[in-house]
Design an enzyme around this catalytic site. Structure first.
Site, PDB file in Angstrom:
ATOM      1  N   ARG A 155       0.831  -1.229  -0.024  1.00 47.48           N
ATOM      2  CA  ARG A 155       0.186   0.129   0.017  1.00 47.48           C
ATOM      3  C   ARG A 155       0.808   1.394   0.030  1.00 47.48           C
ATOM      4  NH1 ARG A 155      -4.361  -0.598   4.334  1.00 47.48           N
ATOM      5  NH2 ARG A 155      -5.288   1.312   3.556  1.00 47.48           N
ATOM      6  N   GLN A 210     -10.263   9.745   7.024  1.00 44.96           N
ATOM      7  CA  GLN A 210     -10.168   8.381   7.667  1.00 44.96           C
ATOM      8  C   GLN A 210      -8.851   7.650   6.665  1.00 44.96           C
ATOM      9  OE1 GLN A 210     -14.193   6.331   8.407  1.00 44.96           O
ATOM     10  NE2 GLN A 210     -14.504   7.706   6.697  1.00 44.96           N
ATOM     11  N   ASN A 211      -8.555   8.370   5.613  1.00 41.71           N
ATOM     12  CA  ASN A 211      -7.486   7.807   4.548  1.00 41.71           C
ATOM     13  C   ASN A 211      -6.030   7.756   5.220  1.00 41.71           C
ATOM     14  OD1 ASN A 211      -9.904   7.426   3.201  1.00 41.71           O
ATOM     15  ND2 ASN A 211      -9.403   8.975   1.842  1.00 41.71           N
ATOM     16  N   ASP A 248      -3.497   7.925   3.093  1.00 41.68           N
ATOM     17  CA  ASP A 248      -2.593   8.406   2.142  1.00 41.68           C
ATOM     18  C   ASP A 248      -2.439   9.860   2.266  1.00 41.68           C
ATOM     19  OD1 ASP A 248      -5.545   8.198   0.160  1.00 41.68           O
ATOM     20  OD2 ASP A 248      -4.687  10.056   0.697  1.00 41.68           O
ATOM     21  N   HIS A 287      -7.040   7.909  11.106  1.00 44.27           N
ATOM     22  CA  HIS A 287      -6.750   6.602  11.138  1.00 44.27           C
ATOM     23  C   HIS A 287      -5.128   6.498  11.070  1.00 44.27           C
ATOM     24  CE1 HIS A 287     -11.047   5.074  10.800  1.00 44.27           C
ATOM     25  NE2 HIS A 287     -10.823   5.419  11.927  1.00 44.27           N
ATOM     26  N   GLY A 329     -17.014   9.876  -0.039  1.00 42.48           N
ATOM     27  CA  GLY A 329     -16.487   8.457  -0.349  1.00 42.48           C
ATOM     28  C   GLY A 329     -16.122   7.920   0.903  1.00 42.48           C
ATOM     29  N   THR A 330     -17.306   7.854   1.661  1.00 45.08           N
ATOM     30  CA  THR A 330     -17.301   6.710   2.876  1.00 45.08           C
ATOM     31  C   THR A 330     -18.517   6.134   2.866  1.00 45.08           C
ATOM     32  OG1 THR A 330     -16.760   6.599   5.166  1.00 45.08           O
ATOM     33  CG2 THR A 330     -17.753   8.568   4.309  1.00 45.08           C
TER      34      THR A 330
HETATM   35  C1  BV8 Z   1     -11.821   1.415  18.427  1.00 46.60           C
HETATM   36  C2  BV8 Z   1      -6.687   2.413   8.963  1.00 46.60           C
HETATM   37  C3  BV8 Z   1     -11.658   1.148  20.801  1.00 46.60           C
HETATM   38  C4  BV8 Z   1      -5.791   1.057   8.763  1.00 46.60           C
HETATM   39  C5  BV8 Z   1      -8.816   1.731   9.621  1.00 46.60           C
HETATM   40  C6  BV8 Z   1     -14.101  -5.110  18.454  1.00 46.60           C
HETATM   41  C7  BV8 Z   1     -13.178  -4.684  19.183  1.00 46.60           C
HETATM   42  C8  BV8 Z   1     -12.530  -3.085  19.047  1.00 46.60           C
HETATM   43  C9  BV8 Z   1     -13.621  -2.259  18.469  1.00 46.60           C
HETATM   44  C10 BV8 Z   1     -14.491  -2.750  17.552  1.00 46.60           C
HETATM   45  C11 BV8 Z   1     -14.973  -4.104  17.526  1.00 46.60           C
HETATM   46  N1  BV8 Z   1     -16.112  -4.289  16.862  1.00 46.60           N
HETATM   47  C12 BV8 Z   1     -16.364  -3.099  16.258  1.00 46.60           C
HETATM   48  C13 BV8 Z   1     -15.651  -2.329  16.887  1.00 46.60           C
HETATM   49  C14 BV8 Z   1     -15.239  -0.926  16.286  1.00 46.60           C
HETATM   50  C15 BV8 Z   1     -14.357  -0.936  15.119  1.00 46.60           C
HETATM   51  C16 BV8 Z   1     -15.382  -0.789  13.813  1.00 46.60           C
HETATM   52  O1  BV8 Z   1     -16.059   0.097  13.534  1.00 46.60           O
HETATM   53  N2  BV8 Z   1     -15.477  -2.005  13.020  1.00 46.60           N
HETATM   54  C17 BV8 Z   1     -16.378  -2.084  11.938  1.00 46.60           C
HETATM   55  C18 BV8 Z   1     -15.700  -2.948  10.990  1.00 46.60           C
HETATM   56  C19 BV8 Z   1     -17.607  -2.374  12.382  1.00 46.60           C
HETATM   57  N3  BV8 Z   1     -13.590   0.366  15.162  1.00 46.60           N
HETATM   58  C20 BV8 Z   1     -12.371   0.204  15.701  1.00 46.60           C
HETATM   59  O2  BV8 Z   1     -11.731  -0.779  15.888  1.00 46.60           O
HETATM   60  C21 BV8 Z   1     -11.630   1.650  15.696  1.00 46.60           C
HETATM   61  N4  BV8 Z   1     -10.973   1.644  17.275  1.00 46.60           N
HETATM   62  O3  BV8 Z   1     -13.114   1.334  18.319  1.00 46.60           O
HETATM   63  O4  BV8 Z   1     -10.979   1.269  19.407  1.00 46.60           O
HETATM   64  C22 BV8 Z   1     -10.607   1.640  21.750  1.00 46.60           C
HETATM   65  C23 BV8 Z   1     -10.929   3.009  22.216  1.00 46.60           C
HETATM   66  C24 BV8 Z   1     -10.227   3.351  23.010  1.00 46.60           C
HETATM   67  C25 BV8 Z   1      -8.910   2.726  23.332  1.00 46.60           C
HETATM   68  C26 BV8 Z   1      -8.468   1.659  22.719  1.00 46.60           C
HETATM   69  C27 BV8 Z   1      -9.336   1.050  21.896  1.00 46.60           C
HETATM   70  C28 BV8 Z   1     -10.495   1.712  14.893  1.00 46.60           C
HETATM   71  C29 BV8 Z   1     -11.058   1.493  13.469  1.00 46.60           C
HETATM   72  C30 BV8 Z   1      -9.868   2.069  12.602  1.00 46.60           C
HETATM   73  C31 BV8 Z   1      -9.608   1.021  11.663  1.00 46.60           C
HETATM   74  N5  BV8 Z   1      -8.372   1.515  10.597  1.00 46.60           N
HETATM   75  N6  BV8 Z   1      -8.008   2.016   8.537  1.00 46.60           N
HETATM   76  C32 BV8 Z   1      -5.976   0.837   7.276  1.00 46.60           C
HETATM   77  O5  BV8 Z   1      -6.202   1.871   6.257  1.00 46.60           O
HETATM   78  O6  BV8 Z   1      -5.186  -0.221   6.756  1.00 46.60           O
HETATM   79  S1  BV8 Z   1     -10.681   1.515   8.976  1.00 46.60           S
HETATM   80  C33 BV8 Z   1     -10.618   1.859   7.313  1.00 46.60           C
HETATM   81  O7  BV8 Z   1     -12.261   1.421   6.982  1.00 46.60           O
HETATM   82  C34 BV8 Z   1     -10.466   3.146   6.752  1.00 46.60           C
HETATM   83  O8  BV8 Z   1      -9.778   3.767   7.595  1.00 46.60           O
HETATM   84  C35 BV8 Z   1     -11.861   3.796   6.966  1.00 46.60           C
HETATM   85  O9  BV8 Z   1     -11.920   4.719   7.914  1.00 46.60           O
HETATM   86  C36 BV8 Z   1     -12.849   2.552   7.115  1.00 46.60           C
HETATM   87  C37 BV8 Z   1     -13.916   2.915   6.282  1.00 46.60           C
HETATM   88  O10 BV8 Z   1     -13.663   2.685   5.086  1.00 46.60           O
HETATM   89  P1  BV8 Z   1     -14.464   3.636   3.932  1.00 46.60           P
HETATM   90  O11 BV8 Z   1     -13.215   4.759   4.101  1.00 46.60           O
HETATM   91  O12 BV8 Z   1     -15.754   4.167   4.305  1.00 46.60           O
HETATM   92  O13 BV8 Z   1     -14.141   2.912   2.667  1.00 46.60           O
HETATM   93  P2  BV8 Z   1     -15.058   1.822   2.263  1.00 46.60           P
HETATM   94  O14 BV8 Z   1     -14.542   1.000   1.133  1.00 46.60           O
HETATM   95  O15 BV8 Z   1     -15.788   1.242   3.394  1.00 46.60           O
HETATM   96  O16 BV8 Z   1     -16.261   2.754   1.614  1.00 46.60           O
HETATM   97  C38 BV8 Z   1     -15.954   3.518   0.260  1.00 46.60           C
HETATM   98  C39 BV8 Z   1     -17.089   4.323  -0.050  1.00 46.60           C
HETATM   99  O17 BV8 Z   1     -16.694   5.346  -1.105  1.00 46.60           O
HETATM  100  C40 BV8 Z   1     -18.314   3.804  -0.447  1.00 46.60           C
HETATM  101  O18 BV8 Z   1     -19.446   4.491   0.061  1.00 46.60           O
HETATM  102  C41 BV8 Z   1     -18.273   4.007  -1.929  1.00 46.60           C
HETATM  103  O19 BV8 Z   1     -19.646   4.104  -2.379  1.00 46.60           O
HETATM  104  C42 BV8 Z   1     -17.587   5.183  -2.235  1.00 46.60           C
HETATM  105  N7  BV8 Z   1     -16.845   5.273  -3.386  1.00 46.60           N
HETATM  106  C43 BV8 Z   1     -15.989   4.386  -3.934  1.00 46.60           C
HETATM  107  N8  BV8 Z   1     -15.672   5.062  -5.266  1.00 46.60           N
HETATM  108  C44 BV8 Z   1     -16.200   6.289  -5.174  1.00 46.60           C
HETATM  109  C45 BV8 Z   1     -16.857   6.399  -4.066  1.00 46.60           C
HETATM  110  N9  BV8 Z   1     -17.448   7.687  -3.794  1.00 46.60           N
HETATM  111  C46 BV8 Z   1     -17.211   8.702  -4.718  1.00 46.60           C
HETATM  112  N10 BV8 Z   1     -16.310   8.500  -5.799  1.00 46.60           N
HETATM  113  C47 BV8 Z   1     -15.658   7.402  -6.200  1.00 46.60           C
HETATM  114  N11 BV8 Z   1     -15.093   7.232  -7.395  1.00 46.60           N
END
Ligand code: BV8
Length: 237
Positions: free
Chosen positions: A64, A94-95, A97, A112, A178-179
């Site tokens: 990446r 959230q990205n 990059d 992130h 885009g999220t």
């Molecule tokens: C936290 C960095 C607590 C890494 C990322 C169990 C244990 C702990 C936590 C959890 C758990 N279960 C659930 C959780 C919460 C968890 C969570 O939310 N899980 C989800 C899956 C349910 N969250 C966490 O763990 C967070 N931490 O809760 O910690 C804590 C608190 C205190 C102390 C200690 C601990 C941390 C989450 C961060 C994870 N890291 N990224 C890496 O990049 O490798 S997340 C990653 O996915 C991204 O950073 C981004 O934030 C996230 C969402 O992705 P999107 O950006 O929305 O992308 P996606 O593909 O989903 O969607 C794309 C969109 O774009 C679509 O809508 C599409 O239509 C659109 N699109 C596509 N092309 C286009 C477009 N739009 C316009 N034009 C285009 N051309």
């Protein structure tokens, strides 16, 4: 009706996710052929995955890192940077990059982390550049700890939430791009926007539109430049 004192009509908060970088050639997470279709989150984007197989995690992020270096900001990143000609623009992304910065945006908040930096796995203050030719397990911080990508994994605390919420609450305009709004607590930030702010969300598809937001369906690279031209040519909201 006068605006609540906290809203600044000359401030625009832009909240972005992987979709804004899709047209720069960077994969999203949940779209077709998304990153999570080809990798298991638990194996490459959690502290447990890092502890179990650090070489696999480094291979995932090394690829990446190379992808981000080869990518260029697209028309959406550039349009957001152009908004600074007339407005104060806070980009909250959230990205991992650096395409917003390379497009010229000057106030960018990463929730992130960032793939252009590495951090130590034992010294939480240590940061260094993430080498273009990738990290290896031999790369160590001065204290001897292994180097890892400076990103927030699942289960790790998100960064800059408070300052991000503050900017979203006082912005006269909020533009979400885009999220899929599926990862928390970052996704919850869209509700920090003020009732009186003009709120817009741009995505190709959306499971649910946040309350009070206008949904513009389509590609960021097409919709955002048009929106920015309108905003630059009209008076503040
Ligand atoms: C936290 C960095 C607590 C890494 C990322 C169990 C244990 C702990 C936590 C959890 C758990 N279960 C659930 C959780 C919460 C968890 C969570 O939310 N899980 C989800 C899956 C349910 N969250 C966490 O763990 C967070 N931490 O809760 O910690 C804590 C608190 C205190 C102390 C200690 C601990 C941390 C989450 C961060 C994870 N890291 N990224 C890496 O990049 O490798 S997340 C990653 O996915 C991204 O950073 C981004 O934030 C996230 C969402 O992705 P999107 O950006 O929305 O992308 P996606 O593909 O989903 O969607 C794309 C969109 O774009 C679509 O809508 C599409 O239509 C659109 N699109 C596509 N092309 C286009 C477009 N739009 C316009 N034009 C285009 N051309």
């Amino acid at each position: 009706m006068s605006r609540p004192p906290s809203i600044d009509p000359n401030c625009i908060a832009v909240f972005t996710g992987a979709g804004i970088s899709a047209e720069s050639g960077l994969k999203t997470f949940r779209g077709s052929d998304g990153l999570w279709e080809n990798f298991r989150i638990e194996e490459v984007a959690t502290p447990e995955g890092w502890a179990r197989d650090p070489a696999k995690v480094l291979a995932f992020y090394n690829a990446r890192r190379r992808g981000v270096a080869a990518a260029q900001p697209n028309a959406a990143h550039q349009a957001i940077a152009r908004l600074e000609e007339r407005f104060r623009v806070i980009v909250i992304t959230q990205n991992i990059d650096d395409l917003h910065e390379r497009a010229g945006s000057t106030e960018v908040i990463h929730l992130h982390g960032t793939i252009v930096q590495a951090r130590s796995s034992i010294d939480h203050h240590y940061r260094t550049d993430y080498p273009l030719d990738g990290l290896s397990l031999d790369d160590r911080c001065p204290l001897g700890g292994a180097l890892r990508p400076n990103v927030v994994w699942f289960g790790e605390a998100v960064e800059n939430l408070e300052i991000a919420a503050k900017h979203l609450a006082m912005a006269g305009r909020v533009l979400v791009i885009g999220t899929s709004l599926t990862v928390f607590p970052a996704a919850g930030l869209v509700s920090a926007a003020s009732f009186g702010a003009e709120k817009t969300i741009v995505a190709q598809e959306l499971d649910h539109c946040p309350r009070g937001y206008r949904f513009l369906r389509g590609k960021a690279g097409e919709i955002v430049p048009t929106l920015v031209r309108q905003w630059l040519s009209t008076r503040s909201p």
